[in-house]
Write an enzyme that holds these catalytic residues in place. Structure first.
Site, PDB file in Angstrom:
ATOM      1  N   ASP A 105      -2.683   2.635  -6.342  1.00 51.16           N
ATOM      2  CA  ASP A 105      -1.616   2.703  -5.343  1.00 51.16           C
ATOM      3  C   ASP A 105      -1.553   1.505  -4.398  1.00 51.16           C
ATOM      4  OD1 ASP A 105      -3.943   3.223  -4.009  1.00 51.16           O
ATOM      5  OD2 ASP A 105      -3.186   4.942  -2.883  1.00 51.16           O
ATOM      6  N   GLU A 106      -2.192   0.405  -4.750  1.00 50.91           N
ATOM      7  CA  GLU A 106      -2.104  -0.767  -3.880  1.00 50.91           C
ATOM      8  C   GLU A 106      -2.335  -2.050  -4.663  1.00 50.91           C
ATOM      9  OE1 GLU A 106      -5.365  -1.481  -1.093  1.00 50.91           O
ATOM     10  OE2 GLU A 106      -6.488   0.150  -2.044  1.00 50.91           O
ATOM     11  N   ASP A 148       0.858  -1.194   0.000  1.00 47.73           N
ATOM     12  CA  ASP A 148       0.000   0.000   0.000  1.00 47.73           C
ATOM     13  C   ASP A 148       0.891   1.240   0.000  1.00 47.73           C
ATOM     14  OD1 ASP A 148      -2.113   1.697   0.165  1.00 47.73           O
ATOM     15  OD2 ASP A 148      -2.796   1.062   2.152  1.00 47.73           O
TER      16      ASP A 148
END
Length: 412
Positions: A107-108, A11
């Site tokens: 973003d993860e 993350d």
């Protein structure tokens, strides 16, 4: 019995803000925030640096309120090409460890390292990934390590920024069960209220509730949440999962708290038009139409309707959205409206159900279908297709940014 899986949830920390600080080192150590439209009231904080968070700035906060709370806050408009490039580079680093990657958003993502963990300790691999992302991209991340996706996601949230956390199944009674249910991944405000009404206030109480009771109140989702609370999650890391579009929607924050019905209906028409354009660009249709209403006090209301036949044209989307709106609106001033078509599938896969309304139309086409069948028997299945597919790469097909960036990952 197969070997125990080892899954990472990677993350990125305060991703958009961190990318901005990476590109402009003068911003490092300062309170910065990315806002949808910093100059207008509709400007909402999308994300902020940790320096800003320490001063009380949070995602979805109104720009005006954020500036009152933190006058030195530096506001920046989103720069999606920049974030997209950083995301692509981050996933390229992850892919150098395993092809079993499942991006969840820009973003993860999840990474199954079961195979390489036979040779190296998972902590060493996590430290190396974290350091590479920091050294090569100048971006911080947190990594959760666990035997399944739910626990890995939970673990990555436990220490930010730059945390590495292992969460074992045997630890959930001590680490998770005392927490309020609202802190559990997959439980939002609405679900938390329903659980509270059942006298379920902690994750431990959810884990130990009678399955029949939770099924009666929350259906399959309730049973799934109960399993998660017990640390059970059999989902595999699926590299293709994110590419499956499940819904297409659009929402907008209104310039003022609106009560004028004509203005609200105009907004619904524009939203329906945008949703129809995106469905058309992606050659999709869907069987459920939903609307979202957020009033001036930030209370969210939603209503949906599912149809026998899939829909995709703007007129029908608009017509049904308006019906849902008038059924659910209590006259309170509105600050945001949204329209979504879900349960989507490719149009060429959809089969319109016969009804008393369309039977005559299909009856007329029956001789054509018989002719097509006979030609396909002779020359092969798929030799004739209904309609012609035109490749439409348009703005409309690129407006769901959180998913569309993944087009980059298809070409790795």
């Amino acid at each position: 019995m197969g070997k125990a899986r080892i899954i990472f949830h990677v993350d990125m920390n305060s991703f958009y803000a961190s990318v901005e600080q990476s590109h402009n080192p003068a911003l490092k150590g300062k309170a910065i925030a990315i806002a949808g439209n910093p100059k207008e009231r509709r400007g909402i904080i999308v994300t902020s640096s940790y320096e800003a968070r320490h001063k009380g700035i949070y995602t979805t906060m109104n720009v005006g309120e954020a500036l009152r709370k933190c006058p030195e806050l530096i506001l920046l408009p989103p720069d999606f090409p920049k974030y997209r490039a950083a995301s692509k580079a981050m996933f390229a680093i992850l892919r150098s460890y395993s092809e079993l990657i499942e991006p969840v958003s820009i973003d993860e993502g999840y990474l199954d390292i079961t195979e390489i963990a036979q040779e190296r300790h998972p902590i060493d691999i996590a430290r190396e990934i974290q350091l590479r992302i920091m050294n090569e991209l100048d971006l911080p991340c947190s990594i959760g390590i666990a035997p399944n996706k739910f626990l890995a996601k939970t673990a990555s949230d436990m220490k930010k920024p730059m945390g590495i956390t292992i969460l074992r199944k045997r630890e959930i009674q001590e680490k998770l069960w005392p927490l309020p249910v609202i802190e559990m991944h997959g439980v939002g405000e609405s679900t938390a209220k329903k659980l509270n009404a059942l006298k379920i206030h902690t994750i431990g109480e959810l884990a130990n509730v009678d399955e029949y009771i939770i099924r009666q109140s929350l259906g399959k989702n309730g049973v799934r949440l109960r399993m998660r609370a017990n640390g059970e999650d059999s989902r595999e890391v699926d590299p293709n999962a994110i590419f499956e579009t499940k819904s297409v929607g659009n929402s907008t924050t209104l310039p003022i708290d609106e009560t004028d019905v004509d203005e609200l209906e105009k907004t619904f028409f524009k939203l329906s038009e945008k949703v129809a354009e995106r469905l058309d660009a992606k050659k999709l249709c869907g069987s459920t139409i939903s609307i979202q209403i957020r009033d001036a006090d930030w209370h969210n209301h939603s209503k949906s309707k599912t149809f026998q036949n899939p829909v995709y044209n703007k007129e029908m989307i608009f017509e049904e959205a308006i019906k849902l709106f008038h059924k659910s609106w209590n006259g309170a001033p509105i600050r945001l409206l949204g329209v979504t078509v879900s349960n989507v599938l490719e149009r060429k896969q959809s089969v319109e159900q016969l009804s008393i309304f369309n039977f005559e139309h299909f009856a007329k086409q029956e001789p054509i279908y018989e002719l097509i069948d006979s030609i396909e028997k002779k020359f092969g299945k798929g030799i004739i297709q209904k309609g012609v597919e035109i490749d439409k790469t348009s703005y409309a097909s690129k407006t769901s940014f959180s998913k569309d960036f993944l087009e980059d990952l298809k070409d790795h």
